[in-house]
Design a protein around this motif. Structure first.
Motif, short mmCIF file in Angstrom:
data_model
loop_
_atom_site.label_atom_id
_atom_site.label_comp_id
_atom_site.label_asym_id
_atom_site.label_seq_id
_atom_site.Cartn_x
_atom_site.Cartn_y
_atom_site.Cartn_z
N UNK A 17 -11.75 -11.68 2.75
CA UNK A 17 -10.67 -12.63 3.00
C UNK A 17 -11.13 -14.06 2.73
N UNK A 18 -12.30 -14.42 3.22
CA UNK A 18 -12.84 -15.76 2.96
C UNK A 18 -12.93 -16.02 1.46
N UNK A 19 -13.43 -15.04 0.73
CA UNK A 19 -13.57 -15.18 -0.72
C UNK A 19 -12.21 -15.30 -1.41
N UNK A 20 -11.19 -14.68 -0.84
CA UNK A 20 -9.86 -14.71 -1.46
C UNK A 20 -9.15 -16.04 -1.25
N UNK A 21 -9.55 -16.80 -0.22
CA UNK A 21 -8.85 -18.06 0.07
C UNK A 21 -9.71 -19.31 -0.12
N UNK A 22 -11.04 -19.14 -0.21
CA UNK A 22 -11.92 -20.31 -0.26
C UNK A 22 -12.68 -20.47 -1.58
N UNK A 23 -12.60 -19.46 -2.45
CA UNK A 23 -13.37 -19.53 -3.69
C UNK A 23 -12.51 -19.93 -4.89
N UNK A 24 -13.16 -20.52 -5.88
CA UNK A 24 -12.50 -20.83 -7.14
C UNK A 24 -12.14 -19.53 -7.86
N UNK A 25 -11.28 -19.63 -8.83
CA UNK A 25 -10.71 -18.46 -9.49
C UNK A 25 -11.76 -17.47 -9.97
N UNK A 26 -12.85 -17.95 -10.56
CA UNK A 26 -13.84 -17.04 -11.15
C UNK A 26 -14.65 -16.29 -10.09
N UNK A 27 -14.62 -16.76 -8.85
CA UNK A 27 -15.35 -16.09 -7.77
C UNK A 27 -14.43 -15.62 -6.65
N UNK A 28 -13.15 -15.61 -6.91
CA UNK A 28 -12.17 -15.23 -5.88
C UNK A 28 -12.13 -13.71 -5.73
N UNK A 29 -12.16 -13.23 -4.50
CA UNK A 29 -12.05 -11.79 -4.27
C UNK A 29 -10.61 -11.35 -4.52
N UNK A 30 -10.39 -10.28 -5.29
CA UNK A 30 -9.03 -9.85 -5.61
C UNK A 30 -8.28 -9.21 -4.44
N UNK A 31 -8.98 -8.94 -3.35
CA UNK A 31 -8.35 -8.25 -2.22
C UNK A 31 -7.68 -9.25 -1.28
N UNK A 32 -6.45 -9.63 -1.62
CA UNK A 32 -5.69 -10.53 -0.75
C UNK A 32 -4.97 -9.76 0.36
N UNK A 33 -4.85 -8.46 0.20
CA UNK A 33 -4.14 -7.62 1.19
C UNK A 33 -4.94 -7.48 2.47
N UNK A 34 -6.26 -7.66 2.40
CA UNK A 34 -7.13 -7.39 3.55
C UNK A 34 -6.82 -8.28 4.74
N UNK A 35 -6.18 -9.41 4.51
CA UNK A 35 -5.82 -10.30 5.62
C UNK A 35 -4.97 -9.58 6.67
N UNK A 36 -4.23 -8.56 6.23
CA UNK A 36 -3.35 -7.85 7.16
C UNK A 36 -4.13 -6.99 8.15
N UNK A 37 -5.39 -6.72 7.86
CA UNK A 37 -6.23 -5.93 8.75
C UNK A 37 -7.09 -6.78 9.68
N UNK A 38 -6.98 -8.10 9.56
CA UNK A 38 -7.81 -9.00 10.36
C UNK A 38 -6.94 -9.64 11.44
N UNK A 39 -7.36 -9.58 12.71
CA UNK A 39 -6.59 -10.23 13.78
C UNK A 39 -6.30 -11.69 13.46
N UNK A 40 -5.13 -12.17 13.88
CA UNK A 40 -4.67 -13.51 13.51
C UNK A 40 -5.68 -14.60 13.82
N UNK A 41 -6.25 -14.59 15.03
CA UNK A 41 -7.19 -15.65 15.41
C UNK A 41 -8.43 -15.64 14.51
N UNK A 42 -8.95 -14.44 14.23
CA UNK A 42 -10.12 -14.34 13.35
C UNK A 42 -9.77 -14.78 11.93
N UNK A 43 -8.56 -14.48 11.50
CA UNK A 43 -8.13 -14.89 10.17
C UNK A 43 -8.09 -16.42 10.07
N UNK A 44 -7.59 -17.08 11.10
CA UNK A 44 -7.59 -18.54 11.11
C UNK A 44 -9.01 -19.09 11.07
#
Length: 278
Positions: A17-44
């Motif tokens: 999740x961190x890689x999907x929201x904090x990295x530049x395009x060439x290092x971005x993790x393609x798994x944007x769906x994983x955020x749904x498995x992380x509790x809201x507070x931890x996701x923030x």
């Protein structure tokens, strides 16, 4: 399949999740769906991670390797769909999201997905998945690779021998005893139809030999880096080695600019793809 719960898998989920929201395009993790498995507070907390803590994560060679490994198994998963397999089995599925991210492609071709993990972990995974919607093509099964046998899985494979399958194990083998992993490879080669494929990654001999040694795992699975040895090892079970790649090679191949950036490459693992022979 470390431990009995989701601890290791949730750490990986948060990194993705961190890689999907904090990295530049060439290092971005393609798994944007994983955020749904992380509790809201931890996701923030992950999304608002300080620059210093993010720099600490990036200094670990596993961090960027995880991006490459995610993309690598994504491609294998999609290739299996294009190859018209009848089913896909994810052993040690943890917080993997591919059956849900690629839901439309799977349903279009009528491909079943069986997610497997240890009892507590698979129960948690099923509960989390149910909250996200109805996925009739996905089933869940308790499987511990350190058991002596897997009669429920063997029965499932026998009932579904209607076409080729794809079985993959991402980040699993280092937590399994060598003798039981051997038996599991043998079972898959026996039950899968010729042309089916198996993919997994493994720790190299002589690198962190104590990694994964905990609980029931006292002789963690390891293999050497020599391709010929790897090929011969799998041939005795009934496989043809299709592809083998070191983790460092994978990162360089899939992450453009990682060498120029000077990031330390992950050199502990290798990945391989096998085809079940006649």
């Amino acid at each position: 399949m470390a431990g009995t719960g989701f601890s290791n898998s949730m750490v990986v989920a948060e990194l993705r999740y961190i890689q999907s929201v904090r990295e530049a395009r060439e290092f971005k993790n393609p798994d944007t769906w994983v955020r749904r498995f992380i509790p809201t507070f931890r996701r923030w907390q992950c999304a608002l991670l300080s620059s210093r803590k993010l720099a600490d994560l990036r200094s670990d060679p596993f961090y960027y390797y995880l991006v490459a490994r995610t993309e690598y198994y994504d491609r294998l998963f999609l290739n299996a769909i294009e190859d018209n397999v009848r089913f896909i089995i994810n052993v040690g599925c943890g917080t993997d999201t591919r059956p849900y991210r690629f839901n439309d492609a799977l349903e279009k071709k009528g491909i079943k997905v069986l997610e497997c993990d240890q009892p507590v972990a698979i129960a948690q995974k099923e509960e989390m998945s149910r909250r996200q919607g109805v996925f009739d093509h996905v089933a869940y099964m308790s499987v511990n690779l350190n058991d002596a046998a897997w009669p429920e899985l063997e029965s499932w494979l026998s009932r579904n021998r209607t076409g080729k399958g794809f079985v993959f194990m991402e980040g699993v083998s280092p937590y399994v005893n060598t003798d039981t992993f051997d038996r599991f490879l043998s079972l898959l080669a026996k039950e899968l139809l010729p042309g089916s494929r198996v993919a997994y990654d493994f720790k190299l001999n002589g690198v962190k030999d104590d990694f994964g040694r905990t609980g029931r795992t006292q002789h963690p699975f390891r293999l050497p880096a020599a391709r010929e040895t790897i090929s011969d090892y799998h041939k005795k079970f009934g496989y043809r080695l299709e592809h083998m790649e070191l983790g460092s090679e994978l990162s360089v191949r899939l992450l453009a600019g990682i060498k120029q950036m000077g990031a330390a490459l992950f050199e502990e693992d290798a990945l391989l793809q096998l085809e079940v022979m006649d």
